[in-house]
Design a protein around this motif. Structure first.
Motif, PDB file in Angstrom:
ATOM      1  N   ILE A 180      -0.714  -2.445  14.495  1.00  0.00           N
ATOM      2  CA  ILE A 180       0.106  -2.257  13.303  1.00  0.00           C
ATOM      3  C   ILE A 180       1.553  -2.508  13.711  1.00  0.00           C
ATOM      4  CG2 ILE A 180       0.878  -0.583  11.594  1.00  0.00           C
ATOM      5  CD1 ILE A 180      -2.034  -1.204  11.238  1.00  0.00           C
ATOM      6  N   ARG A 181       2.201  -3.385  12.999  1.00  0.00           N
ATOM      7  CA  ARG A 181       3.596  -3.715  13.311  1.00  0.00           C
ATOM      8  C   ARG A 181       4.554  -3.055  12.332  1.00  0.00           C
ATOM      9  NH1 ARG A 181       3.615  -5.862  18.241  1.00  0.00           N
ATOM     10  NH2 ARG A 181       2.200  -7.632  18.425  1.00  0.00           N
ATOM     11  N   GLU A 182       5.743  -2.740  12.791  1.00  0.00           N
ATOM     12  CA  GLU A 182       6.852  -2.336  11.913  1.00  0.00           C
ATOM     13  C   GLU A 182       6.594  -1.082  11.077  1.00  0.00           C
ATOM     14  OE1 GLU A 182       9.597  -3.827  12.260  1.00  0.00           O
ATOM     15  OE2 GLU A 182       9.151  -5.833  13.006  1.00  0.00           O
ATOM     16  N   LYS A 225       4.168   0.903  -2.820  1.00  0.00           N
ATOM     17  CA  LYS A 225       3.678  -0.228  -3.619  1.00  0.00           C
ATOM     18  C   LYS A 225       2.498  -0.931  -2.943  1.00  0.00           C
ATOM     19  CE  LYS A 225       6.709  -0.392  -7.012  1.00  0.00           C
ATOM     20  NZ  LYS A 225       8.140  -0.464  -6.769  1.00  0.00           N
ATOM     21  N   THR A 226       1.887  -1.845  -3.672  1.00  0.00           N
ATOM     22  CA  THR A 226       0.717  -2.548  -3.153  1.00  0.00           C
ATOM     23  C   THR A 226       1.070  -3.445  -1.944  1.00  0.00           C
ATOM     24  OG1 THR A 226      -1.073  -4.027  -3.774  1.00  0.00           O
ATOM     25  CG2 THR A 226       0.990  -4.375  -4.916  1.00  0.00           C
ATOM     26  N   GLY A 227       0.183  -3.469  -0.954  1.00  0.00           N
ATOM     27  CA  GLY A 227       0.333  -4.394   0.177  1.00  0.00           C
ATOM     28  C   GLY A 227       1.308  -3.983   1.259  1.00  0.00           C
ATOM     29  N   SER A 254      -1.956   6.300  -2.885  1.00  0.00           N
ATOM     30  CA  SER A 254      -1.682   5.827  -4.252  1.00  0.00           C
ATOM     31  C   SER A 254      -0.544   4.808  -4.306  1.00  0.00           C
ATOM     32  CB  SER A 254      -1.314   7.028  -5.124  1.00  0.00           C
ATOM     33  OG  SER A 254      -0.975   6.591  -6.408  1.00  0.00           O
ATOM     34  N   ASN A 255      -0.670   3.875  -5.249  1.00  0.00           N
ATOM     35  CA  ASN A 255       0.420   2.933  -5.545  1.00  0.00           C
ATOM     36  C   ASN A 255       1.398   3.539  -6.529  1.00  0.00           C
ATOM     37  OD1 ASN A 255      -0.629   0.772  -4.205  1.00  0.00           O
ATOM     38  ND2 ASN A 255      -1.868   0.109  -5.949  1.00  0.00           N
ATOM     39  N   ASP A 256       0.969   4.633  -7.127  1.00  0.00           N
ATOM     40  CA  ASP A 256       1.626   5.115  -8.319  1.00  0.00           C
ATOM     41  C   ASP A 256       2.122   6.538  -8.076  1.00  0.00           C
ATOM     42  OD1 ASP A 256       2.298   5.919 -10.800  1.00  0.00           O
ATOM     43  OD2 ASP A 256       0.303   5.745 -11.693  1.00  0.00           O
ATOM     44  N   THR A 271      -3.291   1.401   3.522  1.00  0.00           N
ATOM     45  CA  THR A 271      -4.693   1.474   3.956  1.00  0.00           C
ATOM     46  C   THR A 271      -4.817   1.111   5.432  1.00  0.00           C
ATOM     47  OG1 THR A 271      -5.323   0.793   1.737  1.00  0.00           O
ATOM     48  CG2 THR A 271      -7.027   0.659   3.413  1.00  0.00           C
ATOM     49  N   ALA A 272      -4.117   0.058   5.856  1.00  0.00           N
ATOM     50  CA  ALA A 272      -4.220  -0.384   7.252  1.00  0.00           C
ATOM     51  C   ALA A 272      -3.759   0.723   8.200  1.00  0.00           C
ATOM     52  CB  ALA A 272      -3.389  -1.654   7.459  1.00  0.00           C
ATOM     53  N   VAL A 273      -2.633   1.373   7.867  1.00  0.00           N
ATOM     54  CA  VAL A 273      -2.118   2.428   8.746  1.00  0.00           C
ATOM     55  C   VAL A 273      -3.049   3.655   8.708  1.00  0.00           C
ATOM     56  CG1 VAL A 273      -0.192   4.038   9.110  1.00  0.00           C
ATOM     57  CG2 VAL A 273       0.275   1.640   8.612  1.00  0.00           C
ATOM     58  N   LYS A 294      -7.892 -13.039   6.310  1.00  0.00           N
ATOM     59  CA  LYS A 294      -8.554 -12.474   5.120  1.00  0.00           C
ATOM     60  C   LYS A 294      -8.044 -11.056   4.887  1.00  0.00           C
ATOM     61  CE  LYS A 294     -12.051 -15.572   4.374  1.00  0.00           C
ATOM     62  NZ  LYS A 294     -13.173 -15.891   5.235  1.00  0.00           N
ATOM     63  N   ASP A 295      -8.159 -10.585   3.631  1.00  0.00           N
ATOM     64  CA  ASP A 295      -7.571  -9.290   3.287  1.00  0.00           C
ATOM     65  C   ASP A 295      -8.272  -8.127   4.001  1.00  0.00           C
ATOM     66  OD1 ASP A 295      -5.509  -7.988   1.833  1.00  0.00           O
ATOM     67  OD2 ASP A 295      -7.076  -7.081   0.601  1.00  0.00           O
ATOM     68  N   HIS A 296      -9.591  -8.258   4.220  1.00  0.00           N
ATOM     69  CA  HIS A 296     -10.317  -7.121   4.793  1.00  0.00           C
ATOM     70  C   HIS A 296     -10.165  -7.030   6.318  1.00  0.00           C
ATOM     71  CE1 HIS A 296     -13.209 -10.021   6.216  1.00  0.00           C
ATOM     72  NE2 HIS A 296     -13.258 -10.526   4.996  1.00  0.00           N
ATOM     73  N   ASP A 354       2.335 -12.330  14.329  1.00  0.00           N
ATOM     74  CA  ASP A 354       1.188 -11.740  15.002  1.00  0.00           C
ATOM     75  C   ASP A 354      -0.134 -12.307  14.459  1.00  0.00           C
ATOM     76  OD1 ASP A 354       0.647  -9.787  16.939  1.00  0.00           O
ATOM     77  OD2 ASP A 354      -0.231  -8.510  15.362  1.00  0.00           O
ATOM     78  N   ARG A 355      -0.217 -12.358  13.144  1.00  0.00           N
ATOM     79  CA  ARG A 355      -1.440 -12.870  12.517  1.00  0.00           C
ATOM     80  C   ARG A 355      -1.647 -14.345  12.837  1.00  0.00           C
ATOM     81  NH1 ARG A 355      -4.039  -9.784   8.214  1.00  0.00           N
ATOM     82  NH2 ARG A 355      -3.698  -7.715   9.042  1.00  0.00           N
ATOM     83  N   ALA A 356      -0.529 -15.113  12.735  1.00  0.00           N
ATOM     84  CA  ALA A 356      -0.642 -16.561  12.933  1.00  0.00           C
ATOM     85  C   ALA A 356      -1.120 -16.867  14.349  1.00  0.00           C
ATOM     86  CB  ALA A 356       0.709 -17.226  12.674  1.00  0.00           C
TER      87      ALA A 356
HETATM   88  N1  LIG Z   1       2.284  -3.161   9.451  1.00  0.00           N
HETATM   89  C1  LIG Z   1       1.293  -4.034   9.373  1.00  0.00           C
HETATM   90  N2  LIG Z   1       0.871  -4.695  10.467  1.00  0.00           N
HETATM   91  C2  LIG Z   1      -0.134  -5.581  10.352  1.00  0.00           C
HETATM   92  N3  LIG Z   1      -0.769  -5.894   9.217  1.00  0.00           N
HETATM   93  C3  LIG Z   1      -0.385  -5.262   8.099  1.00  0.00           C
HETATM   94  C4  LIG Z   1       0.655  -4.302   8.115  1.00  0.00           C
HETATM   95  N4  LIG Z   1       0.847  -3.842   6.869  1.00  0.00           N
HETATM   96  C5  LIG Z   1      -0.034  -4.472   6.090  1.00  0.00           C
HETATM   97  N5  LIG Z   1      -0.789  -5.323   6.807  1.00  0.00           N
HETATM   98  C6  LIG Z   1      -1.843  -6.192   6.276  1.00  0.00           C
HETATM   99  O1  LIG Z   1      -1.494  -6.523   4.936  1.00  0.00           O
HETATM  100  C7  LIG Z   1      -2.613  -6.422   4.049  1.00  0.00           C
HETATM  101  C8  LIG Z   1      -2.357  -5.361   2.997  1.00  0.00           C
HETATM  102  O2  LIG Z   1      -2.209  -4.089   3.624  1.00  0.00           O
HETATM  103  P1  LIG Z   1      -2.889  -2.756   3.063  1.00  0.00           P
HETATM  104  O3  LIG Z   1      -4.221  -3.067   2.440  1.00  0.00           O
HETATM  105  O4  LIG Z   1      -2.868  -1.738   4.136  1.00  0.00           O
HETATM  106  O5  LIG Z   1      -1.850  -2.409   1.926  1.00  0.00           O
HETATM  107  P2  LIG Z   1      -1.865  -1.186   0.917  1.00  0.00           P
HETATM  108  O6  LIG Z   1      -0.498  -0.612   0.943  1.00  0.00           O
HETATM  109  O7  LIG Z   1      -3.004  -0.263   1.216  1.00  0.00           O
HETATM  110  O8  LIG Z   1      -2.088  -1.936  -0.441  1.00  0.00           O
HETATM  111  P3  LIG Z   1      -2.945  -1.484  -1.753  1.00  0.00           P
HETATM  112  O9  LIG Z   1      -2.190  -0.327  -2.325  1.00  0.00           O
HETATM  113  O10 LIG Z   1      -2.893  -2.689  -2.629  1.00  0.00           O
HETATM  114  O11 LIG Z   1      -4.313  -1.131  -1.285  1.00  0.00           O
HETATM  115  C9  LIG Z   1      -3.809  -6.108   4.946  1.00  0.00           C
HETATM  116  O12 LIG Z   1      -4.441  -7.320   5.300  1.00  0.00           O
HETATM  117  C10 LIG Z   1      -3.179  -5.457   6.171  1.00  0.00           C
HETATM  118  O13 LIG Z   1      -3.982  -5.674   7.302  1.00  0.00           O
END
Ligand SMILES: Nc1ncnc2c1ncn2[C@@H]1O[C@H](COP(=O)(O)OP(=O)(O)OP(=O)(O)O)[C@@H](O)[C@H]1O
Length: 397
Positions: free
Chosen positions: A27-29, A58-60, A184-186, A64-66, A19-21, A222-224
């Motif tokens: 944290i990888r890579e 950019k998004t995703g 920010s994404n922007d 936020t995770a880092v 799930k997204d949350h 890792d997730r799988a």
């Molecule tokens: N390096 C990483 N290792 C593990 N999971 C990651 C990694 N990068 C992203 N994810 C996972 O990918 C999803 C999106 O990451 P995240 O919400 O941090 O992106 P974001 O850059 O903040 O995007 P947005 O700008 O849309 O908020 C989350 O579920 C996050 O846990």
């Protein structure tokens, strides 16, 4: 009684992990970005006033995770070291609180969350809200890091971004220190800030690039491993999800969504393994979901303009000029008993739709006499747009 539910198929070991949350254990890579972040915030654990940080990408791509990982690490490290003030981090998403005033209220309420104080309500003056925020920060007697996610949504003024970094200099707080982490994404948001705010907010900038396919494979592996029972995935599934997401936006979110949806496809078919064909089906589903979500965010007339380009594309008449499109749009607006907007506004909508990735814009220049103009064509699947608009019909159009 016969019910519509299937027998449980045990493909997921823990569905929440996809799930997204879900907050990843590791944290990888992102070692380089974590190093830059640690350098930017080192002052906190050394006992100095920290710099403000601006994180963009950019998004995703893990911003936020880092950031959450860094805040946890910082709080842990400060607890662990003798003589270092406590660290509190508080996060607000400006998408849900899109003005300085609303974001400040949300911050006060987050900070009050673990105390007995009552939450703030609206109706207070801006300076009352700001003072309540300074009081909460001061009460921590330590370092407070304010994380403003999706900071580009703060659309009214720079009040919060101006006041927070200057709180100590201006004597609003004495015993605590505060730093802002803006996400920010922007990137253009940064350039639109007033020079004074830009200088303070962007003392440290950390850029998150898109992930490549190899990096996405590591994240997905890792997730799988945590999310799925063993032996569920056939060999090519993860590389395929990673390659598709890398080719598109380099987003880990997109890659994870694809993997989750591929598993769902297999489950609905009552199969015990996921194949590359399931990924193909998942791509369409995820794309449809994404289009549907973005269409929901468009204004009603934005949807009419998109529908006009879609109908023109289905009739095989694209690329099309704005002038020619206007009549199709006006007919659609009339169908929905709505007065059409001016040609100028339709131009603006076409521009916005191009920026949002719905349309591709071609700059035609036929030299002297031929004139210069834009032509537009659909950059997403026409059937998907129609389906999504039909679904959104009840709610918006
Ligand atoms: N390096 C990483 N290792 C593990 N999971 C990651 C990694 N990068 C992203 N994810 C996972 O990918 C999803 C999106 O990451 P995240 O919400 O941090 O992106 P974001 O850059 O903040 O995007 P947005 O700008 O849309 O908020 C989350 O579920 C996050 O846990």
């Amino acid at each position: 009684m016969k019910t519509p539910f299937r027998d449980r198929v045990e493909l997921f070991a823990n569905k929440d992990v996809l799930k997204d949350h879900y907050e990843p254990e590791e944290i990888r890579e992102r070692d380089e970005e974590i190093d830059q972040y640690a350098n930017a915030l080192q002052d906190v654990v050394d006992g100095w006033e920290p710099d403000n940080v601006f994180v963009y990408g950019k998004t995703g791509v893990g911003k936020t995770a880092v950031t959450r990982y860094m805040m946890d690490a910082l709080e842990y490290e400060a607890d662990d070291r003798d003589g270092v003030d406590s660290v509190t981090s508080v996060e607000v998403n400006c998408h849900h609180h899109p003005s300085s005033y609303q974001a400040a209220i949300a911050l006060v309420n987050e900070l009050r969350g673990d105390t007995d104080s009552d939450p703030l309500t609206t109706g207070l003056s801006t300076s009352d809200v700001l003072n309540a925020l300074f009081d909460e920060i001061e009460a921590r007697e330590g370092t407070v890091l304010i994380v403003l996610d999706e900071i580009d949504n703060l659309d009214d003024d720079d009040m919060l971004l101006y006041q927070l970094p200057r709180a100590k200099t201006n004597g609003n707080i004495e015993d605590s220190q505060v730093a802002v982490v803006g996400i920010s994404n922007d990137y253009t948001f940064r350039n639109d800030l007033s020079p004074k705010v830009q200088d303070t907010l962007c003392e440290r900038e950390i850029k998150f690039p898109p992930y490549d396919a190899n990096e996405l494979v590591t994240i997905l592996d890792d997730r799988a491993e945590r999310a799925l029972s063993s032996g569920v995935l056939t060999g090519g599934v993860i590389p395929q999800c990673a390659a598709l997401a890398a080719r598109d936006r380099g987003s880990a979110r997109q890659a994870i969504d694809l993997l989750r949806e591929s598993v769902n496809v297999a489950i609905e078919d009552e199969r015990e393994t996921v194949t590359e064909d399931d990924v193909e089906t998942a791509v369409r589903r995820v794309e449809r979901g994404r289009i549907k979500d973005s269409i929901k965010d468009l204004t009603t007339h934005g949807q009419y303009v998109l529908l006009a380009v879609t109908q023109t594309a289905i009739a095989d008449d694209t690329p099309v000029r704005a002038k020619e499109l206007y009549e199709v749009y006006a007919d659609i607006a009339a169908e929905y008993a709505s007065d059409p907007l001016s040609q100028r506004s339709v131009h603006d909508h076409l521009n916005d739709l191009s920026m949002l990735g719905f349309l591709r814009q071609h700059d035609r220049n036929y030299g002297r006499g031929g004139g210069q103009f834009f032509e537009y064509e659909l950059d997403v699947d026409a059937t998907m747009v129609q389906e999504a608009i039909a679904d959104a019909d009840d709610a918006t159009v």
